[in-house]
Scaffold this active site. Sequence first.
Site, PDB file in Angstrom:
ATOM      1  N   LYS A  10     -58.093   2.539  32.218  1.00 31.44           N
ATOM      2  CA  LYS A  10     -59.338   1.759  32.129  1.00 31.44           C
ATOM      3  C   LYS A  10     -60.222   1.947  33.371  1.00 31.44           C
ATOM      4  CE  LYS A  10     -57.401  -1.776  29.061  1.00 31.44           C
ATOM      5  NZ  LYS A  10     -57.253  -3.238  28.816  1.00 31.44           N
ATOM      6  N   TYR A  50     -62.487  -2.180  20.049  1.00 33.45           N
ATOM      7  CA  TYR A  50     -61.823  -3.488  20.120  1.00 33.45           C
ATOM      8  C   TYR A  50     -62.262  -4.419  18.982  1.00 33.45           C
ATOM      9  CZ  TYR A  50     -59.590  -2.836  24.724  1.00 33.45           C
ATOM     10  OH  TYR A  50     -58.780  -2.433  25.768  1.00 33.45           O
ATOM     11  N   ASN A 113     -56.900  -4.675  33.562  1.00 29.33           N
ATOM     12  CA  ASN A 113     -55.442  -4.519  33.651  1.00 29.33           C
ATOM     13  C   ASN A 113     -55.018  -3.046  33.578  1.00 29.33           C
ATOM     14  OD1 ASN A 113     -55.950  -4.173  30.959  1.00 29.33           O
ATOM     15  ND2 ASN A 113     -54.491  -5.689  30.218  1.00 29.33           N
ATOM     16  N   HIS A 116     -54.396   0.642  28.623  1.00 34.40           N
ATOM     17  CA  HIS A 116     -54.249   0.141  27.247  1.00 34.40           C
ATOM     18  C   HIS A 116     -53.277   1.049  26.519  1.00 34.40           C
ATOM     19  CE1 HIS A 116     -55.244  -1.179  23.176  1.00 34.40           C
ATOM     20  NE2 HIS A 116     -55.160   0.099  22.871  1.00 34.40           N
ATOM     21  N   GLU A 127     -56.463   4.209  16.512  1.00 33.53           N
ATOM     22  CA  GLU A 127     -56.954   4.424  17.874  1.00 33.53           C
ATOM     23  C   GLU A 127     -56.945   5.903  18.272  1.00 33.53           C
ATOM     24  OE1 GLU A 127     -54.729   1.740  20.392  1.00 33.53           O
ATOM     25  OE2 GLU A 127     -55.747  -0.008  19.549  1.00 33.53           O
TER      26      GLU A 127
END
Length: 138
Positions: A10, A50, A113, A116, A127
């Site tokens: 990310k 998302y 975070n 993913h 995805e």
Amino acid sequence: MIERTLSLIKPDAVQRNLTGEILAMIQGAGLKVVALKMIHMTKAQAEGFYAVHRERPFFDSLTDYMSSGPVVCSILEGEDAIHRYRELMGATNPEKAAEGTIRKKYAVSLEANSVHGSDAPETAAFETRYFFSAFEIV
Ligand code: CMP
């Protein structure tokens, strides 16, 4: 069973030059990188990725964050790859992530975070196709 899963490094981690270290952890865990690229998503592309979280209170902030800078997308392949990569990432909330996991080591917050990973075979299928064409998977 041999599986494929989608990994994103990310914006917080790419921006801190952690791409190489995170890919080393992934490869060190025995997961094979079979597709790899860096992209900078638009807000709309992040919203599409998302979409399952559209009704959640964090959706707008999450999609702003995910379109704030480049991400490194990869497809990881291996025995039980979906579960193994989730174990390697650690809990979504870095405060709850176990020692030795990517999020324990690098994540800065629940939102930022660092990584993913797909959570199930159906999401992995969606995805991986969202980011890669068949020609880009070796
Ligand atoms: P990820 O595994 O990519 O899935 C959804 C993301 O939403 C999650 O990691 C976090 O980056 C972000 N997020 C922000 N707030 C929350 C929350 N309260 N619960 C779950 N995910 C959250």
